[in-house]
Design a protein around this motif. Sequence first.
Motif, PDB file in Angstrom:
ATOM      1  N   TYR A 204      13.765  -2.578 -53.458  1.00 56.07           N
ATOM      2  CA  TYR A 204      12.850  -3.599 -54.116  1.00 56.07           C
ATOM      3  C   TYR A 204      11.813  -3.959 -53.091  1.00 56.07           C
ATOM      4  O   TYR A 204      11.717  -3.950 -51.985  1.00 56.07           O
ATOM      5  CB  TYR A 204      14.142  -4.913 -53.704  1.00 56.07           C
ATOM      6  N   PRO A 205      10.854  -4.293 -54.110  1.00 55.65           N
ATOM      7  CA  PRO A 205       9.501  -4.617 -53.591  1.00 55.65           C
ATOM      8  C   PRO A 205       9.432  -5.548 -52.237  1.00 55.65           C
ATOM      9  O   PRO A 205      10.198  -6.564 -52.491  1.00 55.65           O
ATOM     10  CB  PRO A 205       8.678  -4.966 -54.788  1.00 55.65           C
ATOM     11  N   GLY A 206       8.785  -5.231 -51.197  1.00 59.35           N
ATOM     12  CA  GLY A 206       8.433  -6.068 -50.179  1.00 59.35           C
ATOM     13  C   GLY A 206       9.772  -6.212 -49.250  1.00 59.35           C
ATOM     14  O   GLY A 206       9.815  -6.542 -48.036  1.00 59.35           O
ATOM     15  N   PHE A 207      10.765  -5.271 -49.460  1.00 59.54           N
ATOM     16  CA  PHE A 207      11.668  -5.079 -48.448  1.00 59.54           C
ATOM     17  C   PHE A 207      11.976  -3.509 -48.108  1.00 59.54           C
ATOM     18  O   PHE A 207      11.784  -2.640 -48.858  1.00 59.54           O
ATOM     19  CB  PHE A 207      13.089  -5.657 -49.234  1.00 59.54           C
ATOM     20  N   SER A 208      12.372  -3.489 -46.792  1.00 61.45           N
ATOM     21  CA  SER A 208      12.543  -1.861 -46.450  1.00 61.45           C
ATOM     22  C   SER A 208      13.303  -1.026 -47.048  1.00 61.45           C
ATOM     23  O   SER A 208      13.184   0.136 -46.874  1.00 61.45           O
ATOM     24  CB  SER A 208      12.883  -2.018 -44.606  1.00 61.45           C
ATOM     25  N   GLY A 209      14.524  -1.381 -47.611  1.00 66.51           N
ATOM     26  CA  GLY A 209      15.455  -0.421 -48.282  1.00 66.51           C
ATOM     27  C   GLY A 209      16.256   0.476 -47.094  1.00 66.51           C
ATOM     28  O   GLY A 209      16.739  -0.050 -46.437  1.00 66.51           O
ATOM     29  N   ALA A 210      16.638   1.606 -47.932  1.00 70.52           N
ATOM     30  CA  ALA A 210      17.345   2.642 -47.373  1.00 70.52           C
ATOM     31  C   ALA A 210      16.905   3.001 -46.186  1.00 70.52           C
ATOM     32  O   ALA A 210      15.522   3.244 -45.925  1.00 70.52           O
ATOM     33  CB  ALA A 210      17.772   3.831 -48.252  1.00 70.52           C
ATOM     34  N   PHE A 211      17.915   3.615 -45.238  1.00 71.11           N
ATOM     35  CA  PHE A 211      17.353   4.000 -44.130  1.00 71.11           C
ATOM     36  C   PHE A 211      18.365   5.008 -43.216  1.00 71.11           C
ATOM     37  O   PHE A 211      19.560   5.001 -43.780  1.00 71.11           O
ATOM     38  CB  PHE A 211      17.043   2.804 -42.771  1.00 71.11           C
ATOM     39  N   VAL A 212      18.017   5.897 -42.351  1.00 74.17           N
ATOM     40  CA  VAL A 212      18.684   6.700 -41.453  1.00 74.17           C
ATOM     41  C   VAL A 212      18.786   6.060 -40.137  1.00 74.17           C
ATOM     42  O   VAL A 212      17.737   5.519 -39.453  1.00 74.17           O
ATOM     43  CB  VAL A 212      18.379   8.081 -41.525  1.00 74.17           C
ATOM     44  N   THR A 213      19.676   6.260 -39.289  1.00 74.25           N
ATOM     45  CA  THR A 213      19.780   5.928 -37.959  1.00 74.25           C
ATOM     46  C   THR A 213      19.922   7.242 -37.162  1.00 74.25           C
ATOM     47  O   THR A 213      20.822   8.223 -37.024  1.00 74.25           O
ATOM     48  CB  THR A 213      21.085   5.153 -37.573  1.00 74.25           C
ATOM     49  N   VAL A 214      19.084   7.328 -36.228  1.00 71.22           N
ATOM     50  CA  VAL A 214      19.023   8.598 -35.185  1.00 71.22           C
ATOM     51  C   VAL A 214      18.885   7.997 -33.870  1.00 71.22           C
ATOM     52  O   VAL A 214      17.926   7.136 -33.516  1.00 71.22           O
ATOM     53  CB  VAL A 214      17.646   9.392 -35.597  1.00 71.22           C
ATOM     54  N   LYS A 218      16.405   2.915 -36.369  1.00 64.59           N
ATOM     55  CA  LYS A 218      16.350   3.128 -37.752  1.00 64.59           C
ATOM     56  C   LYS A 218      14.988   3.608 -38.210  1.00 64.59           C
ATOM     57  O   LYS A 218      13.902   3.151 -37.805  1.00 64.59           O
ATOM     58  CB  LYS A 218      16.571   1.735 -38.459  1.00 64.59           C
ATOM     59  N   PHE A 219      15.142   4.525 -39.274  1.00 70.97           N
ATOM     60  CA  PHE A 219      13.953   4.971 -40.049  1.00 70.97           C
ATOM     61  C   PHE A 219      14.122   4.909 -41.258  1.00 70.97           C
ATOM     62  O   PHE A 219      15.014   5.281 -41.811  1.00 70.97           O
ATOM     63  CB  PHE A 219      14.028   6.608 -39.541  1.00 70.97           C
ATOM     64  N   TYR A 220      13.301   4.131 -41.960  1.00 73.19           N
ATOM     65  CA  TYR A 220      13.338   3.817 -43.429  1.00 73.19           C
ATOM     66  C   TYR A 220      12.609   4.811 -44.338  1.00 73.19           C
ATOM     67  O   TYR A 220      11.635   5.218 -43.914  1.00 73.19           O
ATOM     68  CB  TYR A 220      12.863   2.274 -43.597  1.00 73.19           C
ATOM     69  N   PHE A 221      13.060   4.923 -45.403  1.00 67.90           N
ATOM     70  CA  PHE A 221      12.722   5.636 -46.538  1.00 67.90           C
ATOM     71  C   PHE A 221      11.367   5.002 -46.928  1.00 67.90           C
ATOM     72  O   PHE A 221      11.304   3.680 -46.873  1.00 67.90           O
ATOM     73  CB  PHE A 221      13.498   5.898 -47.638  1.00 67.90           C
TER      74      PHE A 221
END
Length: 231
Positions: A204-214, A218-221
């Motif tokens: 969604y525009p303006g929001f970070s969205g999906a991510f992976v945790t390492v 958190k690392f966002y797509f």
Amino acid sequence: MDNLQVLMLSKKRNIFCDYAETILKSYFKANEFLSVRGNIGDYLDTELYWYNPQYIISFVSPWIIPENLLNSAQKAAINFHPGPPDYPGTGCYNFALYEGTKKYGVTAHHMEKKVDTGNIIMTSYFDVSPYESVETLKLKSMNHLLFCFQQIVHQISEGGVLPTSDETWRRKPFTRREMYKLFEIDLSKHDKNEIEKRVRAAEYPGFSGAFVTVDGYKFYFPYNDGEPIVN
């Protein structure tokens, strides 16, 4: 405000809440309704509990309405939920896209202490396109929500009986925690198709969205950091 007919709670800086307020003004005199608008995290003035309006309306409200305020409504407390009975609670757009629903809609319902559980007044449905995004789904939903709002406000202004739907909620309300869990991608478990579904459901525009945790980070797509059509 002994003659207060409607107390409406809605969000600031939201064009559809502007429209809803304009519709309300077309049906009631200035001293017959009160529009209170705020942002998520804002304090809800407890003085509102003493107004005892005929109706309380929550239209894209940033607040979960406390039970004692709900009980102050003499006739009904009504919420306009931007999802159908299949998708109560938080993240309704996200879960609908993730599950690949072909039909979506909105729900007007009586408010109870627990969100999105009260008896349903009316619904309005539309088809979901193959290339739907959270943003387009939200835009369509808000237009249908305004349609329901106008119908119900007209009924209230005429002193009529509110409609009653045969539909019922079809699952427990989704929580914010469940929504964020949907956004999390596990590269050891999720295949390409699952990753694509989750990225689409979270974007969604303006929001970070999906991510992976390492290692706890958190690392966002990659995501669109522009302004959304609907706040």
